[in-house]
Scaffold this motif. Structure first.
Motif, short mmCIF file in Angstrom:
data_model
loop_
_atom_site.label_atom_id
_atom_site.label_comp_id
_atom_site.label_asym_id
_atom_site.label_seq_id
_atom_site.Cartn_x
_atom_site.Cartn_y
_atom_site.Cartn_z
N LEU A 19 30.11 68.99 -26.67
CA LEU A 19 31.48 68.51 -26.39
C LEU A 19 31.78 67.24 -27.18
O LEU A 19 32.89 67.09 -27.70
CB LEU A 19 31.65 68.27 -24.89
N PHE A 20 30.82 66.34 -27.29
CA PHE A 20 31.01 65.14 -28.11
C PHE A 20 31.30 65.53 -29.56
O PHE A 20 32.22 65.02 -30.18
CB PHE A 20 29.77 64.24 -28.04
N THR A 21 30.52 66.47 -30.08
CA THR A 21 30.70 66.92 -31.46
C THR A 21 32.08 67.54 -31.65
O THR A 21 32.75 67.31 -32.66
CB THR A 21 29.60 67.93 -31.85
N ASP A 22 32.53 68.29 -30.68
CA ASP A 22 33.83 68.94 -30.76
C ASP A 22 34.98 67.95 -30.70
O ASP A 22 35.97 68.10 -31.41
CB ASP A 22 33.97 69.96 -29.63
N ARG A 23 34.84 66.93 -29.88
CA ARG A 23 35.97 66.06 -29.58
C ARG A 23 35.96 64.71 -30.30
O ARG A 23 37.00 64.09 -30.45
CB ARG A 23 36.02 65.80 -28.08
N ALA A 24 34.80 64.23 -30.73
CA ALA A 24 34.73 62.86 -31.24
C ALA A 24 34.00 62.73 -32.58
O ALA A 24 33.63 61.64 -32.98
CB ALA A 24 34.06 61.96 -30.20
N VAL A 25 33.77 63.86 -33.26
CA VAL A 25 33.06 63.84 -34.54
C VAL A 25 33.97 64.41 -35.63
O VAL A 25 34.65 65.42 -35.42
CB VAL A 25 31.75 64.65 -34.46
N ASP A 26 33.97 63.75 -36.77
CA ASP A 26 34.69 64.26 -37.95
C ASP A 26 33.86 65.38 -38.54
O ASP A 26 32.82 65.15 -39.17
CB ASP A 26 34.90 63.14 -38.97
N ARG A 27 34.29 66.60 -38.34
CA ARG A 27 33.52 67.78 -38.75
C ARG A 27 34.06 68.41 -40.02
O ARG A 27 33.75 69.56 -40.33
CB ARG A 27 33.52 68.81 -37.60
N THR A 28 34.84 67.66 -40.77
CA THR A 28 35.43 68.19 -41.99
C THR A 28 34.49 67.99 -43.17
O THR A 28 34.01 66.89 -43.42
CB THR A 28 36.78 67.50 -42.28
N LEU A 29 34.23 69.08 -43.88
CA LEU A 29 33.37 69.04 -45.06
C LEU A 29 34.05 69.84 -46.17
O LEU A 29 34.28 71.05 -46.01
CB LEU A 29 31.99 69.63 -44.74
N PHE A 30 34.41 69.16 -47.26
CA PHE A 30 35.10 69.79 -48.39
C PHE A 30 36.35 70.55 -47.94
O PHE A 30 36.62 71.67 -48.37
CB PHE A 30 34.16 70.71 -49.16
N GLY A 31 37.11 69.94 -47.01
CA GLY A 31 38.36 70.53 -46.55
C GLY A 31 38.21 71.59 -45.47
O GLY A 31 39.20 72.14 -44.99
N PHE A 32 36.99 71.92 -45.09
CA PHE A 32 36.74 72.94 -44.06
C PHE A 32 36.25 72.25 -42.80
O PHE A 32 35.35 71.41 -42.85
CB PHE A 32 35.67 73.93 -44.55
N GLU A 33 36.86 72.59 -41.66
CA GLU A 33 36.41 72.02 -40.40
C GLU A 33 35.32 72.91 -39.80
O GLU A 33 35.57 74.07 -39.46
CB GLU A 33 37.57 71.86 -39.41
N ILE A 34 34.13 72.35 -39.70
CA ILE A 34 32.98 73.07 -39.17
C ILE A 34 33.11 73.16 -37.65
O ILE A 34 33.29 72.14 -36.99
CB ILE A 34 31.67 72.35 -39.54
N PRO A 35 33.04 74.36 -37.08
CA PRO A 35 33.09 74.46 -35.62
C PRO A 35 31.92 73.71 -34.98
O PRO A 35 30.80 73.72 -35.50
CB PRO A 35 32.97 75.97 -35.36
N ALA A 36 32.19 73.07 -33.86
CA ALA A 36 31.15 72.28 -33.18
C ALA A 36 29.94 73.13 -32.82
O ALA A 36 28.80 72.66 -32.90
CB ALA A 36 31.73 71.62 -31.94
N SER A 37 30.17 74.36 -32.44
CA SER A 37 29.06 75.22 -32.02
C SER A 37 28.07 75.49 -33.15
O SER A 37 26.89 75.75 -32.90
CB SER A 37 29.59 76.54 -31.47
N TRP A 38 28.51 75.40 -34.40
CA TRP A 38 27.61 75.64 -35.52
C TRP A 38 26.50 74.60 -35.60
O TRP A 38 25.43 74.87 -36.13
CB TRP A 38 28.38 75.66 -36.83
N PHE A 39 26.76 73.40 -35.08
CA PHE A 39 25.76 72.34 -35.15
C PHE A 39 24.52 72.69 -34.32
O PHE A 39 23.44 72.18 -34.60
CB PHE A 39 26.36 71.00 -34.70
N GLN A 40 24.69 73.55 -33.32
CA GLN A 40 23.53 73.93 -32.52
C GLN A 40 22.54 74.77 -33.31
O GLN A 40 21.37 74.87 -32.93
CB GLN A 40 23.98 74.66 -31.25
#
Length: 195
Positions: A20-41
């Motif tokens: 939830l922290f990754t989804d809501r409070a992390v900049d997940r943008t890489l080369f213009g693509f927003e990485i879904p939080a679930s992928w970090f698992q």
């Protein structure tokens, strides 16, 4: 067996509060693509795939030199690393100020530290249970191992509940307050684990 309880209580934040922290409070943008939080698992599985052979080699190499740490030390290393993972993440949270999103590298680092901690604790503990148990009760002792892991998961839920943030439509209402709460909880559990 009970030494694993605090480890799993912190490690299992990955599927709840950390996600939830990754989804809501992390900049997940890489080369213009927003990485879904679930992928970090999936980082945990990837790190295990890469690092497990290195850890197996390390324990064998140290054993040949009569320098392999005993099981209790390995457990301590596992708990230390899971605690350090949270302390590292809090540093990343604090570096971005009250309104900025935390860079994703800090989430990658916590998963790396948690995975190396898991490699010190989980396979070592499972091996220890089978080696030290009387043959007639190996099954029962493995059950006790997984029961302690289950209690750790229960404590993980209690910890995750304390990181709650007010949201509307899945978006955090007050990012500064949410980050402060995450940082406070993660700092405290990190310090307890390291201690």
């Amino acid at each position: 067996i009970l030494l694993q309880l605090p480890f799993w209580a912190l490690f299992e934040q990955a599927g709840s509060s950390l996600n939830l922290f990754t989804d809501r409070a992390v900049d997940r943008t890489l080369f213009g693509f927003e990485i879904p939080a679930s992928w970090f698992q999936s980082l945990n599985a990837g790190f295990i795939f890469i690092l497990a052979p290195l850890f197996a080699w390390l324990w064998i190499a140290l054993a040949k030199r009569n320098m392999e740490p005993n099981t209790v030390v390995k457990f301590g290393l596992g708990i230390l690393q899971v605690g350090l993972g949270f302390i590292v993440l809090v540093q990343g949270i604090n570096m971005t100020g009250t309104e900025g999103l935390t860079p994703m590298i800090w989430v990658v680092l916590i998963y790396l530290l948690h995975t190396t901690g898991e490699l010190c604790l989980s396979p070592v503990g499972l091996s220890m249970v089978t080696k030290l148990s009387v043959p007639r009760v190996v099954g029962m002792m493995m059950g006790a191992w997984f029961l302690a892991s289950g209690f750790g998961n229960y404590v993980a839920g209690v910890i995750a509940a304390s990181t709650g943030a007010e949201t509307v439509g899945g978006e955090i209402v007050d990012l500064a307050a949410a980050k402060a709460n995450y940082a406070s909880v993660y700092w405290n559990v990190g310090l307890v684990a390291v201690g």
